[in-house]
Design a protein around this motif. Sequence first.
Motif, PDB file in Angstrom:
ATOM      1  N   ARG A  54       0.835  -1.206   0.000  1.00 40.36           N
ATOM      2  CA  ARG A  54       0.000   0.000   0.000  1.00 40.36           C
ATOM      3  C   ARG A  54       0.872   1.259   0.000  1.00 40.36           C
ATOM      4  N   VAL A  55       1.879   1.277   0.860  1.00 42.93           N
ATOM      5  CA  VAL A  55       2.734   2.468   0.980  1.00 42.93           C
ATOM      6  C   VAL A  55       3.521   2.701  -0.309  1.00 42.93           C
ATOM      7  N   CYS A  56       4.176   1.656  -0.807  1.00 44.15           N
ATOM      8  CA  CYS A  56       5.028   1.806  -1.995  1.00 44.15           C
ATOM      9  C   CYS A  56       4.200   2.128  -3.236  1.00 44.15           C
ATOM     10  N   SER A  57       2.998   1.565  -3.346  1.00 48.10           N
ATOM     11  CA  SER A  57       2.138   1.869  -4.497  1.00 48.10           C
ATOM     12  C   SER A  57       1.715   3.332  -4.498  1.00 48.10           C
ATOM     13  N   LEU A  58       1.448   3.885  -3.319  1.00 52.51           N
ATOM     14  CA  LEU A  58       1.098   5.312  -3.234  1.00 52.51           C
ATOM     15  C   LEU A  58       2.265   6.193  -3.663  1.00 52.51           C
ATOM     16  N   VAL A  59       3.476   5.833  -3.231  1.00 53.02           N
ATOM     17  CA  VAL A  59       4.665   6.584  -3.672  1.00 53.02           C
ATOM     18  C   VAL A  59       4.817   6.448  -5.186  1.00 53.02           C
ATOM     19  N   PRO A 179      14.329  -7.590  -0.980  1.00 52.94           N
ATOM     20  CA  PRO A 179      15.235  -7.192  -2.069  1.00 52.94           C
ATOM     21  C   PRO A 179      14.695  -6.001  -2.857  1.00 52.94           C
ATOM     22  N   VAL A 180      15.586  -5.284  -3.535  1.00 53.72           N
ATOM     23  CA  VAL A 180      15.177  -4.087  -4.279  1.00 53.72           C
ATOM     24  C   VAL A 180      14.193  -4.440  -5.379  1.00 53.72           C
ATOM     25  N   TYR A 181      14.379  -5.586  -6.052  1.00 55.68           N
ATOM     26  CA  TYR A 181      13.461  -5.933  -7.134  1.00 55.68           C
ATOM     27  C   TYR A 181      12.050  -6.224  -6.620  1.00 55.68           C
ATOM     28  N   VAL A 182      11.924  -6.678  -5.382  1.00 58.29           N
ATOM     29  CA  VAL A 182      10.595  -6.861  -4.779  1.00 58.29           C
ATOM     30  C   VAL A 182       9.951  -5.498  -4.542  1.00 58.29           C
ATOM     31  N   GLN A 183      10.728  -4.557  -4.013  1.00 54.19           N
ATOM     32  CA  GLN A 183      10.201  -3.221  -3.766  1.00 54.19           C
ATOM     33  C   GLN A 183       9.865  -2.501  -5.074  1.00 54.19           C
ATOM     34  N   LEU A 184      10.642  -2.783  -6.125  1.00 56.15           N
ATOM     35  CA  LEU A 184      10.365  -2.161  -7.424  1.00 56.15           C
ATOM     36  C   LEU A 184       8.982  -2.553  -7.942  1.00 56.15           C
ATOM     37  N   VAL A 185       8.616  -3.821  -7.780  1.00 64.06           N
ATOM     38  CA  VAL A 185       7.289  -4.265  -8.221  1.00 64.06           C
ATOM     39  C   VAL A 185       6.207  -3.470  -7.496  1.00 64.06           C
ATOM     40  N   ARG A 186       6.374  -3.280  -6.188  1.00 62.72           N
ATOM     41  CA  ARG A 186       5.369  -2.535  -5.413  1.00 62.72           C
ATOM     42  C   ARG A 186       5.251  -1.091  -5.909  1.00 62.72           C
ATOM     43  N   PHE A 187       6.390  -0.438  -6.147  1.00 63.30           N
ATOM     44  CA  PHE A 187       6.357   0.929  -6.663  1.00 63.30           C
ATOM     45  C   PHE A 187       5.683   0.978  -8.029  1.00 63.30           C
ATOM     46  N   LYS A 188       6.053   0.046  -8.899  1.00 63.15           N
ATOM     47  CA  LYS A 188       5.616   0.114 -10.290  1.00 63.15           C
ATOM     48  C   LYS A 188       4.132  -0.196 -10.471  1.00 63.15           C
ATOM     49  N   LEU A 189       3.527  -0.910  -9.545  1.00 63.51           N
ATOM     50  CA  LEU A 189       2.096  -1.189  -9.664  1.00 63.51           C
ATOM     51  C   LEU A 189       1.277   0.103  -9.628  1.00 63.51           C
ATOM     52  N   GLY A 190       1.488   0.928  -8.602  1.00 67.03           N
ATOM     53  CA  GLY A 190       0.801   2.223  -8.523  1.00 67.03           C
ATOM     54  C   GLY A 190       1.223   3.150  -9.643  1.00 67.03           C
TER      55      GLY A 190
END
Length: 311
Positions: A54-59, A179-190
């Motif tokens: 939720r947090v990373c998608s908003l960013v 890992p960074v690639y996991v966080q990238l998926v969260r960012f990129k969805l939003g």
Amino acid sequence: IKAAVDPVTQQPAHEAISVPLAECVLTLAAAQGICLASGGISQWRGIWRSGPLRVCSLVGCVYAFGDFLELASLGSLSGPTYQAVCQSKLIVTAIMLGVIKGQRQTGLQWVLLVILVLSLVCYMIMKDLMLQPHRDHRGVDAGPSAPFVGVVFAVLKVFVSCLCAVLADKYMKDYSSDPVYVQLVRFKLGWLVTLLALALFKGDVWREGMFHDWNRSTAYAATSFVVTNWSTMYLLALLDSILKNLGEACAVLVTYFLVVCHPGTIDMYESETFSALLIIFFAVVAYLLSKDVVRKAEMYDAAQASREGRQ
């Protein structure tokens, strides 16, 4: 990168927002592929944890607005003007780091940041003036130097970019076990959903399709977006938002040599330009060296205060 140009408007014929959209799709596919290959299905399921997702998608949604503002400003500003406005992001990022993360700059660091920003602005203005004879010789109309709407979009882009960098820095550190690639998926969805929503408001997308008039150069641009976004996120995960911006400032020097050495370019080696770039480079070095000096000074002050407290 030269793309197909509309003969009437002299603007890129392809849909500009399609490039960051393609980057989002490629990054989502690549990051999930790496996730499945390295951590298996259990790590892939970890992407969808509700809190960080939720947090990373908003960013990511805010990042998408930054892409939109960047494309809007580049449509009406010259490259040097846009770059000059964007150099204020070092100062804005430093302020936001103090407000959001409590990471304050010392007086010495503020002076060095101001010197760096002014050096970058002077370089961009000088480069624009030195290119003017080439424009006059070719009969190219430079147009208005800084249309008001374009400057407004560029300033808004600076604030959005700095806010995103600080927030991404904060939350990537908070969820550093992923890992960074996991966080990238969260960012990129939003990011992807917001870009799609912005793109669908444009009539051209419905009439001509998202990827009309793409060519090899447009594909190269999308690839460069992928490389830039991955490297940016890794820098934020390993360093911080200020150091990431300083790295971009250093990249001006590298870019200059790549352009000068590229066959067929109109740019030649110029001692004035090189001297200006050296000032930028050493201003960055001075700021980086100051961090160790500041850290030691803080340790000394803390030791002194502890000694005085015992007495």
